[in-house]
Motif scaffolding. Structure first.
Motif, PDB file in Angstrom:
ATOM      1  N   SER A  22     -20.000   0.231  -1.033  1.00  0.00           N
ATOM      2  CA  SER A  22     -19.861   0.224  -2.495  1.00  0.00           C
ATOM      3  C   SER A  22     -21.208  -0.079  -3.120  1.00  0.00           C
ATOM      4  CB  SER A  22     -18.816  -0.815  -2.934  1.00  0.00           C
ATOM      5  OG  SER A  22     -19.210  -2.110  -2.517  1.00  0.00           O
ATOM      6  N   ASP A  79      -4.160   2.639  -4.580  1.00  0.00           N
ATOM      7  CA  ASP A  79      -5.399   1.915  -4.260  1.00  0.00           C
ATOM      8  C   ASP A  79      -5.172   0.417  -4.425  1.00  0.00           C
ATOM      9  OD1 ASP A  79      -6.925   4.570  -5.960  1.00  0.00           O
ATOM     10  OD2 ASP A  79      -7.096   4.222  -3.808  1.00  0.00           O
ATOM     11  N   LEU A  80      -5.382  -0.325  -3.356  1.00  0.00           N
ATOM     12  CA  LEU A  80      -5.283  -1.771  -3.431  1.00  0.00           C
ATOM     13  C   LEU A  80      -6.617  -2.326  -3.929  1.00  0.00           C
ATOM     14  CD1 LEU A  80      -3.356  -2.617  -0.117  1.00  0.00           C
ATOM     15  CD2 LEU A  80      -2.452  -2.186  -2.394  1.00  0.00           C
ATOM     16  N   THR A  81      -6.575  -3.080  -5.005  1.00  0.00           N
ATOM     17  CA  THR A  81      -7.793  -3.608  -5.608  1.00  0.00           C
ATOM     18  C   THR A  81      -8.303  -4.816  -4.848  1.00  0.00           C
ATOM     19  OG1 THR A  81      -6.541  -5.069  -7.069  1.00  0.00           O
ATOM     20  CG2 THR A  81      -6.979  -2.830  -7.863  1.00  0.00           C
ATOM     21  N   ASP A  82      -9.544  -5.174  -5.126  1.00  0.00           N
ATOM     22  CA  ASP A  82     -10.120  -6.375  -4.506  1.00  0.00           C
ATOM     23  C   ASP A  82      -9.319  -7.616  -4.863  1.00  0.00           C
ATOM     24  OD1 ASP A  82     -13.607  -5.334  -4.825  1.00  0.00           O
ATOM     25  OD2 ASP A  82     -12.057  -4.845  -3.371  1.00  0.00           O
ATOM     26  N   ASP A  83      -8.749  -7.619  -6.075  1.00  0.00           N
ATOM     27  CA  ASP A  83      -7.948  -8.776  -6.491  1.00  0.00           C
ATOM     28  C   ASP A  83      -6.769  -9.004  -5.552  1.00  0.00           C
ATOM     29  OD1 ASP A  83      -9.631  -9.153  -8.607  1.00  0.00           O
ATOM     30  OD2 ASP A  83      -8.363  -8.113 -10.062  1.00  0.00           O
ATOM     31  N   LEU A  84      -6.141  -7.912  -5.122  1.00  0.00           N
ATOM     32  CA  LEU A  84      -5.006  -8.046  -4.203  1.00  0.00           C
ATOM     33  C   LEU A  84      -5.444  -8.610  -2.856  1.00  0.00           C
ATOM     34  CD1 LEU A  84      -2.915  -4.802  -4.839  1.00  0.00           C
ATOM     35  CD2 LEU A  84      -2.212  -7.151  -5.251  1.00  0.00           C
ATOM     36  N   TYR A  85      -6.586  -8.152  -2.364  1.00  0.00           N
ATOM     37  CA  TYR A  85      -7.058  -8.648  -1.074  1.00  0.00           C
ATOM     38  C   TYR A  85      -7.422 -10.131  -1.141  1.00  0.00           C
ATOM     39  CZ  TYR A  85      -7.213  -4.003   1.012  1.00  0.00           C
ATOM     40  OH  TYR A  85      -6.869  -2.782   1.535  1.00  0.00           O
ATOM     41  N   ARG A 124     -20.497  -7.477  -2.625  1.00  0.00           N
ATOM     42  CA  ARG A 124     -20.071  -7.583  -4.018  1.00  0.00           C
ATOM     43  C   ARG A 124     -21.213  -7.219  -4.966  1.00  0.00           C
ATOM     44  NH1 ARG A 124     -15.921  -8.033  -1.494  1.00  0.00           N
ATOM     45  NH2 ARG A 124     -14.270  -9.587  -1.807  1.00  0.00           N
ATOM     46  N   SER A 178       0.818  -1.220   0.000  1.00  0.00           N
ATOM     47  CA  SER A 178       0.000   0.000   0.000  1.00  0.00           C
ATOM     48  C   SER A 178       0.843   1.258   0.000  1.00  0.00           C
ATOM     49  CB  SER A 178      -0.934   0.003   1.216  1.00  0.00           C
ATOM     50  OG  SER A 178      -0.204   0.162   2.417  1.00  0.00           O
TER      51      SER A 178
END
Length: 779
Positions: free
Chosen positions: A544, A206-212, A522, A201
């Motif tokens: 979101s 911005d950390l994407t959902d893919d990273l999480y 989601r 970070s």
């Protein structure tokens, strides 16, 4: 700056001490010289407070001016002729500071607090470490050693390891020498995935959902590729053992680029076992002189203690025994009460003597849900809680970790030494035991582990076990659906979930005591009409999506039939404007509102539901999702509630010429223009005046030229230009704004950054050292 003001005050005090008793006509000459020093000080104060004049400031300046009259100066001359500062004691009452010089210092302190309130300085505990800073800085930035090296700082808790590391990390030379810098706090209990995300970070906005959703090994590979071939500095703060380094070291490439890893640890054995390039830097306790310097700088912005308080201040300082944390905590006990009696009491009673980072909004909501904040007749619970938190921060019992663009605290934490004390105190009072008895939270998790696991796996839940549960925070685990079982936990005050489908069941209304509902989903959320019967709901925060609210059944009910349905509701976010018509009369105390959906009419005008009944609305976010092929037009400025302070626009695609409408908002303090909020290459602000605007943020915009004048933003304090890649330059006229403190240029072209630097240089040449320019590269 406060330091510069302190120099003026010190000059005056030093001259006071140099009174010549052998000079027959010395008193008259002395009085003349003191008048000159006062005049210089007054001129500096007036320049410093330019743009900040209000009734309080004018009264303080008038009181200060009164100190140059003959009576006040005669008192100072008399004190000087009576053997210097020791004579001041005769002019001091038992409870208050009365001598003119001491009063002068306190007036200057008050003016500093007003002038720099939005830019509170960090703890000043690196006093006396000049040699260590110089040595460590050389080791970090030296180009003679290209090999990757580990450098470590060690010592007992409270010595200032973290602060010293932070000073090095933030040094301008370090920023210049390293391509990447990252900071991660480890502490005794750590999660490898969280550490990897924390480091990433620092490099990625911005950390994407893919990273999480990645596993530990995938994140490690991502980090390795990011660092490969670059010169980087990674600080691992508060390491308790070698395990964490053994888990992470494979992800730090050694490409002979001069990269460094800096450790802080209480345990010197850790530093030995990680094979540091050099012996660990073992921090020492401060000397009496250094400790006094730390104490003064943490109590007084100018770092000057009035003589009337010095006697007891020195006693307090001595009892801290050179431990910086103890000094800072002691300073926090006295800084808000400058009476002699209080300082004497603290001096007599004081005994010789960082943890998890928490979002402030969440902390305040948890305090309220637990019942820690009590009702008052005239103030919202949230406002009372903020005051409590700010008081803890001012006393250095809680530390502000990150701040918002307008200077408000965004996240906070407490030192682990204080955390240990809090845990012991909680044990003594059987506080934590009560929480565990009812399946409540632990010190690190906000939900019972077994309950979270059952919900994630779809298992059965014994509701009776959790009937007394007040707080259920499931944000850290992903479940498939909104858990129907929780609607039977009727004592819940705080509920937070993360789900693939977060739409609540209609029976959510069973939670009659619920005050905070936080949903991460989601899929888009549909809120059932029963939500309108939850009278205690204070915050409905959807993170979101374009979320719908079913029409409440009371739409045809007149005002005389009863009170507002959700009179306590203050936050409503990410809601589709199409489902909000004719409902806001039932939410009169709403403070924060976020629309996400179609906000542009078929004719190209900005439109949203009637907000006329929202007299308390302060924060509004407009996120448009409807594509319109041409630049759009704003709406009538009178469509916005008068008390709006913070406005965010996203994807509204307005013509820059429409921005004048927002200048009509009389209380607007923060304006954020994000991706496609405005389109076009040129913004001419013309004669529009944003009279109270303090913060302006331009994010991801296609603007090329910006033409403005000082009078367009007369009270601007902070300008942030983020990823505006086509922007040629920051308008030079902004440098003329007396209140401007910071210009941030992040991820923009080099010409934009250079123009900001030129503004800073020009201001420095004119004697203005207040303006700072910051830059963060994006890769």
């Amino acid at each position: 700056m406060a330091d510069a003001l302190g120099l003026h005050v010190e000059e005056l005090i030093n001259y006071f001490m140099r009174y010549d008793h052998s000079y027959v006509e010395g008193a008259q000459e002395y009085k003349r010289k003191m008048t000159e020093y006062f005049a210089d000080l007054m001129n500096y104060l007036k320049d410093m407070m330019a743009g900040y004049e209000n009734a309080q400031v004018l009264a303080l300046l008038k009181e200060m001016q009164g100190m140059v009259d003959s009576e006040a100066l005669d008192m100072i001359v008399k004190a000087a002729s009576s053997s210097g500062l020791s004579a001041l004691i005769s002019y001091r009452s038992d409870t208050h500071i009365t001598h003119p010089l001491d009063k002068m210092i306190l007036i200057c302190e008050q003016l500093c607090n007003i002038r720099y309130n939005s830019n509170v300085e960090e703890e000043k505990v690196v006093v006396g470490f000049d040699n260590e800073i110089e040595t460590l800085l050389d080791q970090l930035t030296s180009t003679s050693t290209k090999q990757y090296q580990i450098i470590s700082i060690t010592g007992m808790a409270g010595l200032g390891k973290t602060t010293l590391a932070r000073t090095l990390y933030s040094h301008e030379l370090v920023k210049y020498m390293f391509d990447f810098r990252a900071w991660a706090c480890v502490s005794q209990v750590y999660i490898k995935k969280d550490l990897l995300l924390s480091i990433l970070s620092s490099f990625m906005d911005d950390l994407t959902d893919d990273l999480y959703e990645m596993g530990e090994h995938q994140l490690g590979e991502k980090l390795y590729r990011k660092l490969k071939g670059r010169r980087y500095l990674v600080v691992l703060d508060d390491i308790w053992d070698c395990t964490v380094w053994n888990d992470l070291k494979m992800y730090f490439p050694d490409d002979k680029t001069g990269s460094r890893v800096l450790f802080t640890s209480r345990d010197i054995d850790v530093c030995l076992n990680v094979q540091s390039a050099r012996p660990a830097h073992v921090l020492r306790l401060r000397t009496r002189v250094e400790s006094w310097g730390i104490f003064q700088k943490n109590v007084f912005r100018m770092g000057i203690c009035p003589d009337g308080l010095e006697k007891f201040g020195l006693v307090i300082n001595r009892k801290c025994e050179g431990l910086p944390l103890a000094i800072v905590i002691a300073a926090g006990l006295v800084k808000n009460n400058l009476s002699v009696t209080w300082w004497e009491q603290i001096a007599a009673s004081l005994h010789t003597f960082m943890d998890y980072e928490v979002p402030v909004t969440k902390l305040i909501w948890l305090w309220i849900a637990q019942g820690f904040i009590h009702e008052t007749t005239s103030r919202m619970l949230e406002d009372v809680a903020v005051d409590f938190l700010l008081d803890l921060i001012r006393r250095s019992l809680v530390m502000a970790s990150r701040k918002k663009s307008d200077g408000q605290v965004k996240t906070c934490r407490i030192h682990d030494l204080l955390h240990d004390f809090c845990l012991r105190k909680a044990e003594e009072e059987n506080f934590l035991a009560n929480k565990y008895r009812y399946g409540m939270l632990s010190s690190t998790l906000c939900f019972p582990l077994e309950l979270g696991k059952s919900l994630q796996e779809g298992g059965s839940i014994h509701i009776d076990t959790y009937m007394f549960l007040k707080i259920l925070d499931l944000e850290s685990i992903l479940i498939s659906l909104f858990p129907l079982a929780v609607v039977h936990m009727v004592n819940l005050r705080y509920l937070a979930i993360q789900a693939h489908d977060g739409s609540p069941h209609a029976s959510i209304s069973n939670l009659v005591n619920l005050q905070m509902l936080i949903i991460s989903s989601r899929k888009n959320i549909v809120l059932p009409k029963t939500i309108w019967s939850m009278l205690n709901l204070r915050h409905l925060y959807m993170k979101s999506g374009i979320n719908l609210m079913e029409e409440p059944s009371f739409l045809q009910v007149t005002e005389k039939d009863g009170p507002s349905a959700l009179a306590s509701l203050q936050t409503l976010s990410q809601v589709n404007p199409r489902s909000c018509h004719n409902v806001f009369s039932r939410t009169p105390n709403l403070r924060k509102l976020g629309f996400c959906g179609s906000l542009i009419s078929m004719s190209g005008d900005l439109e949203f539901p009637d907000l006329g009944s929202l007299d308390h609305l302060q924060k509004l976010k407009l996120h448009n999702t409807f594509f319109y092929p041409e630049p759009t037009r704003s709406c009538n400025p009178y469509n916005f509630p008068e008390k709006i302070k913070r406005l965010t626009l996203l994807n509204t695609c307005m013509d820059w010429g429409e921005m004048w409408t927002f200048a009509w908002l009389p209380n607007l303090e923060v304006l954020k223009l994000k991706l496609n909020s405005c389109i076009g290459g040129r913004w001419e602000t013309g004669d529009a005046e944003f009279l109270k605007l303090k913060v302006l943020k331009l994010h991801d915009l296609d603007i090329k030229q910006w033409v403005c004048f000082r009078d367009n933003f007369p009270r601007l304090q902070r300008l942030v230009v983020h990823r505006c890649l086509k922007l040629d330059s920051v308008p030079a006229a902004l440098g003329k704004i007396l209140t401007l403190e910071v210009i941030e240029v992040n991820g923009c072209g080099l010409s934009a950054y250079r123009s900001a630097v030129e503004i800073q240089k020009e201001q420095e040449s004119e004697g203005n050292s207040f303006l700072k320019v910051h830059r963060k590269e994006n890769f």
